[in-house]
Design a protein around this motif. Structure first.
Motif, short mmCIF file in Angstrom:
data_model
loop_
_atom_site.label_atom_id
_atom_site.label_comp_id
_atom_site.label_asym_id
_atom_site.label_seq_id
_atom_site.Cartn_x
_atom_site.Cartn_y
_atom_site.Cartn_z
N VAL A 16 29.86 41.24 40.30
CA VAL A 16 31.11 40.86 40.96
C VAL A 16 31.60 39.52 40.42
N LEU A 17 30.67 38.59 40.22
CA LEU A 17 31.04 37.27 39.69
C LEU A 17 31.49 37.37 38.24
N ALA A 18 30.79 38.17 37.45
CA ALA A 18 31.14 38.30 36.03
C ALA A 18 32.54 38.85 35.85
N TYR A 19 32.93 39.78 36.72
CA TYR A 19 34.25 40.39 36.61
C TYR A 19 35.31 39.62 37.40
N ARG A 20 34.87 38.54 38.05
CA ARG A 20 35.77 37.61 38.74
C ARG A 20 36.60 38.31 39.82
N VAL A 21 35.97 39.24 40.52
CA VAL A 21 36.65 39.94 41.60
C VAL A 21 36.87 38.95 42.75
N GLN A 22 38.02 39.02 43.38
CA GLN A 22 38.38 38.11 44.46
C GLN A 22 38.87 38.90 45.67
N GLU A 23 39.19 38.17 46.71
CA GLU A 23 39.75 38.80 47.89
C GLU A 23 40.77 37.87 48.52
N ALA A 24 41.62 38.44 49.35
CA ALA A 24 42.64 37.63 50.02
C ALA A 24 43.01 38.28 51.34
N ASP A 25 43.49 37.46 52.28
CA ASP A 25 43.94 37.97 53.57
C ASP A 25 45.33 38.56 53.48
#
Length: 645
Positions: free
Chosen positions: A138-147
């Protein structure tokens, strides 16, 4: 089009010159080139094999490094693999085709919403818990999230603006190019997902992909790409899922970057869209380097969730297969196609329609075919083909036109008239039309004679990079083949037919007719009237002849002028109702109809009408920027007078 495999082969064919270029202080000793190290000084520690089965292989016995000539070039010059390939192309004098008439789309680079500050959120628990992705992946692919995300989201597909959202960013280097959003919740059991509009479609995952890797895995989804990474196969995901056509717009943006891959594993879903995607990708990315991975379950992440081990996945990749040549198929494989032929699933058989109601249900331009357009000089065969191109672009097909007899601006002037339905569109209208061309039309810009080999090389590039499906050659006589050189004409016919069949595209070839016999006159042109070798007509799937009665058109034009001056013309209705053009289909190999239709040529718009006085079609309504219907509406009960020549 030269990818890494072709470049490697070219370098190995001239390995001694390559070694001397990279290691100029070295020297040839027997079947090897010797140097001190990759720095190029004299010595014996580094050896390059110049002949035999190991030609092109080098070894540095002081460091233990080894590789091929591309690796050597990369290390000597201190370049990335992608930069190395560009340098090799330049050194070899290889220049990829450039389509000067194409207008590049303008994209914007997105800005990510504020990322989550905690990994103990529902999104991260979903990814690492439910989906079993590693935190490292998840970190390597720089996946993020948002509200929440941009307000444009709520206007699309009635999607909610508020989260929680999973954000899949796609980078080229440090530049964010594309963003895809996935809502954590489902609506009626279906995912809520969409890309941010206006971004350049690119593959997801370059940020985690080894810079100098020559082997890559392409998946159908972002979570599958991360799963592949967890299994030890750095993955890239297509941005729009399975299927074909517009879903593969990303190939245009990624075409050069993918040159670095010698081997591409296609790990798509096992459903219909996944299979369709694989067939299209194999054709466009190159059959020689694509391998299809068969999984025990639908996709990689389902394998992960069902406990499939890395050793089992390794076995799947080892058994990945290339697809059999198109020439070799078991008859049983054709059952779905035969069922489709008897019981079409859609409203129409797949293919490009002609711009005439009279041919609805009778004639189609199908994939894998060569159509020969023929007619006497001045009959308008190129002009009516241009009208078919204009109509085909409206239907959504992509064209590459080699108008070897006409300069690009002349061809585009004629198309502008046919698309707008106007004799002289405004400058603003012309700009609107050329924006319409952006993802529909490419031009082979040479005017004069061209070798068929070079033409097909450019066509192949256009097919693979831009997804072009219709190719036009106007005309045969401009391919450097003499009118009596029947053997050369036969080779041209075979080459164009082979290209059409191999790539499942349609090729349109304009060919002149023989001079008319003064004793017999000249009727509707057919296969026997094509000037040149008989193989031209024999290889064609379709033969379309064009006949134009210019004397009648001139007589009608004079009668109309007389009416304007107040002169009585008693036979004006008879003149108007008599057609000036006939379109004759003398061969349709994959269809059930042949015959001719009568047409009327409109000199202002360059359009061909199905009856006198029919409304001109405005394919692109500039004022509203929305095209009108492809065909003008006609009364189903209208009587249409049929004419024969």
């Amino acid at each position: 089009m030269a990818d890494i495999s072709e470049l490697k082969s070219r370098l190995n064919d001239d390995v001694a010159r390559v070694a001397a270029h990279l290691l100029p202080s070295g020297r040839r000793v027997g079947r090897e080139w010797e140097a001190g190290s990759i720095s190029g000084e004299a010595g014996k520690s580094l050896k390059v094999h110049l002949a035999g089965e190991r030609a092109g292989v080098w070894s540095d016995f002081a460091t233990g490094e080894t590789g091929d000539l591309i690796t050597l070039w990369q290390k000597v010059c201190g370049l990335t693999l992608w930069e190395t390939l560009k340098a090799i192309k330049s050194w070899l004098g290889i220049q990829d085709p450039v389509f000067e008439a194409r207008q590049r789309k303008i994209y914007h680079n997105p800005i990510l919403p504020p990322k989550a500050t905690s990994w103990e959120t529902p999104v991260m628990q979903y990814l690492t818990g439910t989906r079993l992705l590693s935190l490292a992946g998840v970190l390597a692919y720089r996946v993020q999230e948002a509200d929440k995300i941009g307000p444009w989201a709520s206007s699309r597909r009635q999607t909610p603006w508020t989260g929680p959202w999973i954000i899949f960013p796609s980078f080229h280097g440090s530049t964010l190019k594309f963003v895809k959003y996935l809502h954590l919740e489902r609506k009626d059991g279906k995912k809520i997902t969409f890309p941010e509009p206006g971004c350049e479609p690119v593959l997801f995952g370059w940020q985690a992909f080894p810079e100098n890797a020559r082997v890559g895995t392409i998946t159908e989804g972002e979570i599958d790409a991360i799963t592949a990474w967890d299994y030890g196969y750095p993955g890239l995901s297509v941005p729009f899922g399975g299927g074909t056509g517009a879903k593969h717009q990303w190939i245009e943006s990624e075409f050069e970057r993918l040159d670095q891959l010698e081997l591409i594993y296609l790990c798509m879903d096992g459903d219909g869209p996944g299979r369709s995607a694989m067939a299209d990708l194999i054709d466009r990315l190159g059959r020689h380097r694509c391998r299809v991975v068969t999984l025990p379950f639908k996709d990689l992440n389902e394998c992960r969730q069902r406990g499939v081990t890395k050793e089992q996945i390794d076995e799947c990749f080892r058994n990945a297969r290339s697809l059999d040549p198109e020439e070799l198929r078991n008859a049983r494989d054709f059952l779905p196609d035969v069922v489709e032929a008897f019981y079409p699933s859609g409203d129409h058989e797949p293919g490009m329609r002609m711009p005439f109601h009279k041919l609805d249900g009778k004639f189609l331009f199908r994939a894998g075919e060569l159509t020969v357009w023929t007619g006497a000089t001045g009959s308008g065969k190129s002009q009516i083909l241009g009208y078919a191109i204009a109509n085909g672009m409206y239907q959504g097909f992509r064209f590459c036109v080699a108008s070897l007899e006409m300069r690009p601006q002349q061809l585009l002037k004629r198309l502008a008239k046919q698309l707008s339905g106007l004799d002289r569109p405004s400058r603003e209208y012309l700009a609107h039309i050329h924006n319409f061309y952006a993802d529909r039309l490419w031009l082979f810009t040479l005017v004069g004679k061209s070798r068929v080999e070079r033409l097909i090389e450019v066509f192949d590039y256009a097919r693979r990079r831009y997804g072009v499906t219709h190719f036009v050659v106007d005309s045969l006589m401009r391919l450097g083949v003499g009118s009596e050189a029947y053997e050369e004409q036969e080779k041209v016919a075979f080459a164009l037919t082979d290209f059409a069949v191999t790539h499942a595209v349609h090729v349109h070839l304009v060919a002149h007719t023989r001079k008319a016999d003064p004793q017999k006159g000249f009727g509707l042109p057919g296969a026997e009237d094509i000037k040149g070798a008989s193989e031209l007509g024999a290889n064609a799937s379709n033969i379309i002849g064009v006949f134009r009665d210019k004397r009648h058109e001139q007589k009608l034009a004079k009668a109309e002028e007389d009416l304007q001056r107040g002169v009585h013309v008693p036979d004006i209705e008879e003149l108007r109702n008599k057609p000036g053009v006939f379109l004759h289909v003398s061969k349709q190999r994959n269809g059930d109809w042949d015959g001719s239709i009568a047409l009327w040529f409109d000199v202002q718009s360059f359009q061909y009408l199905e009856r006198y006085g029919q409304d001109i079609v405005r394919y692109l309504d500039f004022s509203a920027a929305k095209p009108h219907a492809v065909h003008p509406v006609m009364d189903d009960h209208e009587e249409v007078m049929e004419w024969t020549l």
